[in-house]
Design a protein around this motif. Structure first.
Motif, PDB file in Angstrom:
ATOM      1  N   ALA A 170      73.490  29.815  44.745  1.00  0.00           N
ATOM      2  CA  ALA A 170      72.476  29.011  44.210  1.00  0.00           C
ATOM      3  C   ALA A 170      71.587  29.640  42.865  1.00  0.00           C
ATOM      4  CB  ALA A 170      71.483  28.545  45.217  1.00  0.00           C
ATOM      5  N   GLY A 171      71.560  30.861  42.955  1.00  0.00           N
ATOM      6  CA  GLY A 171      70.721  31.512  41.981  1.00  0.00           C
ATOM      7  C   GLY A 171      71.776  31.700  40.642  1.00  0.00           C
ATOM      8  N   PHE A 172      72.646  32.288  40.701  1.00  0.00           N
ATOM      9  CA  PHE A 172      73.394  32.958  39.358  1.00  0.00           C
ATOM     10  C   PHE A 172      74.164  31.733  38.952  1.00  0.00           C
ATOM     11  CE2 PHE A 172      73.826  37.732  40.659  1.00  0.00           C
ATOM     12  CZ  PHE A 172      72.530  37.812  40.533  1.00  0.00           C
ATOM     13  N   LEU A 173      75.130  30.847  39.823  1.00  0.00           N
ATOM     14  CA  LEU A 173      75.924  30.024  39.508  1.00  0.00           C
ATOM     15  C   LEU A 173      75.277  28.491  39.476  1.00  0.00           C
ATOM     16  CD1 LEU A 173      79.198  31.419  41.159  1.00  0.00           C
ATOM     17  CD2 LEU A 173      78.637  31.687  38.751  1.00  0.00           C
ATOM     18  N   HIS A 174      74.193  28.616  40.203  1.00  0.00           N
ATOM     19  CA  HIS A 174      73.674  27.039  40.395  1.00  0.00           C
ATOM     20  C   HIS A 174      74.576  26.171  41.263  1.00  0.00           C
ATOM     21  CE1 HIS A 174      69.620  27.059  37.975  1.00  0.00           C
ATOM     22  NE2 HIS A 174      69.856  28.161  38.159  1.00  0.00           N
ATOM     23  N   ARG A 175      75.614  26.848  41.867  1.00  0.00           N
ATOM     24  CA  ARG A 175      76.490  25.811  42.425  1.00  0.00           C
ATOM     25  C   ARG A 175      76.585  26.421  43.797  1.00  0.00           C
ATOM     26  NH1 ARG A 175      81.509  24.564  39.236  1.00  0.00           N
ATOM     27  NH2 ARG A 175      82.212  23.378  41.206  1.00  0.00           N
ATOM     28  N   PRO A 176      76.032  26.055  44.773  1.00  0.00           N
ATOM     29  CA  PRO A 176      76.042  26.753  46.166  1.00  0.00           C
ATOM     30  C   PRO A 176      77.493  26.598  46.766  1.00  0.00           C
ATOM     31  CG  PRO A 176      74.098  25.236  46.098  1.00  0.00           C
ATOM     32  CD  PRO A 176      74.875  25.207  44.732  1.00  0.00           C
ATOM     33  N   GLU A 177      78.127  25.585  46.604  1.00  0.00           N
ATOM     34  CA  GLU A 177      79.589  25.574  46.952  1.00  0.00           C
ATOM     35  C   GLU A 177      80.467  26.768  46.334  1.00  0.00           C
ATOM     36  OE1 GLU A 177      79.392  23.043  43.216  1.00  0.00           O
ATOM     37  OE2 GLU A 177      78.341  23.492  45.050  1.00  0.00           O
ATOM     38  N   LEU A 178      80.134  27.148  45.287  1.00  0.00           N
ATOM     39  CA  LEU A 178      81.263  28.459  44.712  1.00  0.00           C
ATOM     40  C   LEU A 178      80.523  29.629  45.359  1.00  0.00           C
ATOM     41  CD1 LEU A 178      80.925  27.845  40.913  1.00  0.00           C
ATOM     42  CD2 LEU A 178      82.828  27.283  42.644  1.00  0.00           C
ATOM     43  N   GLY A 179      79.382  29.702  45.761  1.00  0.00           N
ATOM     44  CA  GLY A 179      78.785  30.940  46.516  1.00  0.00           C
ATOM     45  C   GLY A 179      79.609  30.950  47.959  1.00  0.00           C
ATOM     46  N   THR A 239      70.685  21.649  49.291  1.00  0.00           N
ATOM     47  CA  THR A 239      70.639  23.471  49.456  1.00  0.00           C
ATOM     48  C   THR A 239      70.367  24.207  48.005  1.00  0.00           C
ATOM     49  OG1 THR A 239      72.610  22.972  51.088  1.00  0.00           O
ATOM     50  CG2 THR A 239      72.354  25.187  50.175  1.00  0.00           C
ATOM     51  N   GLU A 240      70.736  23.357  46.875  1.00  0.00           N
ATOM     52  CA  GLU A 240      70.387  24.251  45.725  1.00  0.00           C
ATOM     53  C   GLU A 240      68.780  24.131  45.467  1.00  0.00           C
ATOM     54  OE1 GLU A 240      71.580  24.194  40.929  1.00  0.00           O
ATOM     55  OE2 GLU A 240      72.589  22.792  42.113  1.00  0.00           O
ATOM     56  N   ALA A 241      68.309  22.945  45.868  1.00  0.00           N
ATOM     57  CA  ALA A 241      66.890  22.781  45.407  1.00  0.00           C
ATOM     58  C   ALA A 241      66.065  23.815  46.326  1.00  0.00           C
ATOM     59  CB  ALA A 241      66.466  21.243  45.792  1.00  0.00           C
ATOM     60  N   MET A 242      66.460  23.763  47.625  1.00  0.00           N
ATOM     61  CA  MET A 242      65.689  24.661  48.593  1.00  0.00           C
ATOM     62  C   MET A 242      65.904  26.155  48.224  1.00  0.00           C
ATOM     63  SD  MET A 242      66.709  25.289  52.375  1.00  0.00           S
ATOM     64  CE  MET A 242      67.984  26.082  52.244  1.00  0.00           C
ATOM     65  N   LEU A 243      66.992  26.528  47.884  1.00  0.00           N
ATOM     66  CA  LEU A 243      67.251  27.765  47.473  1.00  0.00           C
ATOM     67  C   LEU A 243      66.711  28.261  46.245  1.00  0.00           C
ATOM     68  CD1 LEU A 243      70.781  28.457  48.708  1.00  0.00           C
ATOM     69  CD2 LEU A 243      68.814  28.819  49.960  1.00  0.00           C
ATOM     70  N   GLN A 244      66.596  27.477  45.456  1.00  0.00           N
ATOM     71  CA  GLN A 244      65.949  28.006  43.939  1.00  0.00           C
ATOM     72  C   GLN A 244      64.527  27.925  44.287  1.00  0.00           C
ATOM     73  OE1 GLN A 244      67.258  28.698  41.091  1.00  0.00           O
ATOM     74  NE2 GLN A 244      69.205  29.010  42.072  1.00  0.00           N
ATOM     75  N   ASP A 245      63.955  27.116  45.023  1.00  0.00           N
ATOM     76  CA  ASP A 245      62.559  27.094  45.299  1.00  0.00           C
ATOM     77  C   ASP A 245      61.589  27.106  44.005  1.00  0.00           C
ATOM     78  OD1 ASP A 245      60.300  27.412  46.856  1.00  0.00           O
ATOM     79  OD2 ASP A 245      60.279  29.652  46.627  1.00  0.00           O
ATOM     80  N   GLY A 246      62.021  26.085  43.174  1.00  0.00           N
ATOM     81  CA  GLY A 246      61.283  25.825  42.029  1.00  0.00           C
ATOM     82  C   GLY A 246      61.347  26.565  40.795  1.00  0.00           C
TER      83      GLY A 246
END
Length: 400
Positions: free
Chosen positions: A135-144, A345-352
């Motif tokens: 979610a942070g580096f790639l902005h694609r939780p599925e890739l994580g 998931t991405e929105a939750m993990l990025q936390d704005g």
């Protein structure tokens, strides 16, 4: 003598480099500290505390009896080895190394078993792979998730290889045939608990003190590796093709910064699949910093660091190859996931956090607004509290 002179020369060169580039050294140390505080400290502390409590209440021996058939069948390891494996895979390198060293000091595993267990439990933190990388580096939780699956599968492949050459111990378990496994496990727990003798409050205090002390040492290793990687970059940047030095050096020394370097790696033929394979390889290698942390953890035992290094190299090769081979099949499966799930998931993990791509991996930590694992410590604390209560309930008190 020669080694001492070499170490002294390297130390002098590092001091000179820091004096010459104080700002670069400060920024690198700050980045290492940020990674440690946001990711490593909250991710490792609950597991280190939990392991100490489990050891204090004798549950290691009980788990060892119950899990002996599974561990022997899969990895040719005693049942007690299940706990370091679990801690390493759920928490990270240091937790697995500390638990393995503890078993070896108590002579619950042989030296060769300890070497295999050290390699098998030396794994990256899953929250780092899923949260920070995905979610942070790639902005694609599925890739994580894909990278985590590759790292885990390649670890199992590596375990299969090394278990083929593992020693087999003679089976002399006549007691198991006459007594139920649960009774044997209960007896083992009672014996170990009586031998330890600490109260719950004393054991908890010692566990917290031990965990914090170990994590401070880990932080020192990480900061040192980050500084060395940053100061050494100008020495090799002109000797390697464009962009290779910015990837190779942090990947070699520190896996967290190295993973981001692989995430932003750009060059001819560098596709998303290649970037994902590079990240998986970096995480499988773990970095010299994590290897030195494992070396510190096994200090005082007869376990050696060099066999772990060879196994991690094998793990790295497996991870890179599996990532490239499984890229298309796994991506096909990932596309079937509901888009609402990954978006939420991405929105939750990025936390704005507003993200902008830094120019290199060394600017990543501060520019990215590194996602923190601290919010998840509340869940970990709740789970830990439940485990504490369970320990008090199921731990036999023995006969007084």
């Amino acid at each position: 003598m020669a080694r001492t002179i070499l170490y002294a020369a390297i130390s002098i060169l590092l001091v000179a480099a820091i004096i010459r580039q104080p700002d670069e050294a400060f920024q690198a140390s700050l980045q290492g500290l940020t990674i440690w505080w946001n990711i490593v400290f909250p991710g490792l502390l609950p597991f280190l505390v939990l392991f100490e409590l489990i050891a204090a209440f004798g549950l290691i021996h009980g788990f060892g009896v119950l899990l002996k058939p599974i561990m022997r069948g899969l990895f040719k390891l005693p049942g007690e080895a299940a706990l370091p494996l679990l801690l390493g895979w759920l928490s990270g390198h240091q937790a697995g190394a500390e638990a393995t060293a503890a078993l070896r000091r108590d002579n619950l595993i042989t030296r060769s078993e300890g070497q295999r267990l050290l390699a098998l439990s030396h794994m990256p933190n899953p929250l780092f792979m899923l949260v920070v990388i995905g979610a942070g580096f790639l902005h694609r939780p599925e890739l994580g998730l894909f990278i985590a699956i590759i790292v885990w599968l390649s670890a199992l492949c590596t375990a299969l290889w090394i278990s083929l050459f593992g020693e087999r111990r003679a089976k002399s378990l006549s007691k198991d045939q006459k007594t139920s496994m649960l009774d044997i496990a209960a007896d083992a727990i009672v014996t170990s608990r009586d031998r330890d003798g600490r109260s719950f409050g004393k054991a908890l205090g010692d566990a917290v003190s031990f965990g914090v002390q170990k994590l401070l040492i880990v932080g020192g290793f990480m900061i040192f590796a980050a500084v060395v990687a940053r100061l050494a970059l100008p020495l090799i940047v002109h000797a390697l093709p464009n962009g290779i030095a910015e990837l190779l050096l942090p990947a070699l020394l520190e896996s967290h910064i190295g993973a981001y370097a692989a995430a932003v790696w750009q060059g001819p033929g560098v596709s998303t699949a290649v970037s994902a394979a590079a990240i998986a390889a970096v995480l499988a290698w773990s970095g010299i910093s994590a290897l030195l942390q494992a070396g510190y953890a096994i200090t005082g035992t007869d376990l050696k660091l060099m066999p772990l290094i060879w196994v991690k190299l094998l793990h790295t090769i497996h991870a890179a190859v599996l990532a490239l081979l499984l890229w298309k099949p796994v991506q096909t499966v990932i596309t079937l996931l509901p888009s609402q799930l990954t978006d939420a998931t991405e929105a939750m993990l990025q936390d704005g956090v507003t993200w902008s791509r830094p120019s290199n991996a060394y600017e990543a930590v501060t520019a990215l607004g590194l996602p923190s694992i601290w919010p998840y410590t509340l869940t970990a604390a709740a789970v830990l509290a439940i485990m504490f209560a369970a320990i008090r309930v199921i731990s036999p008190r023995g006969k007084r």
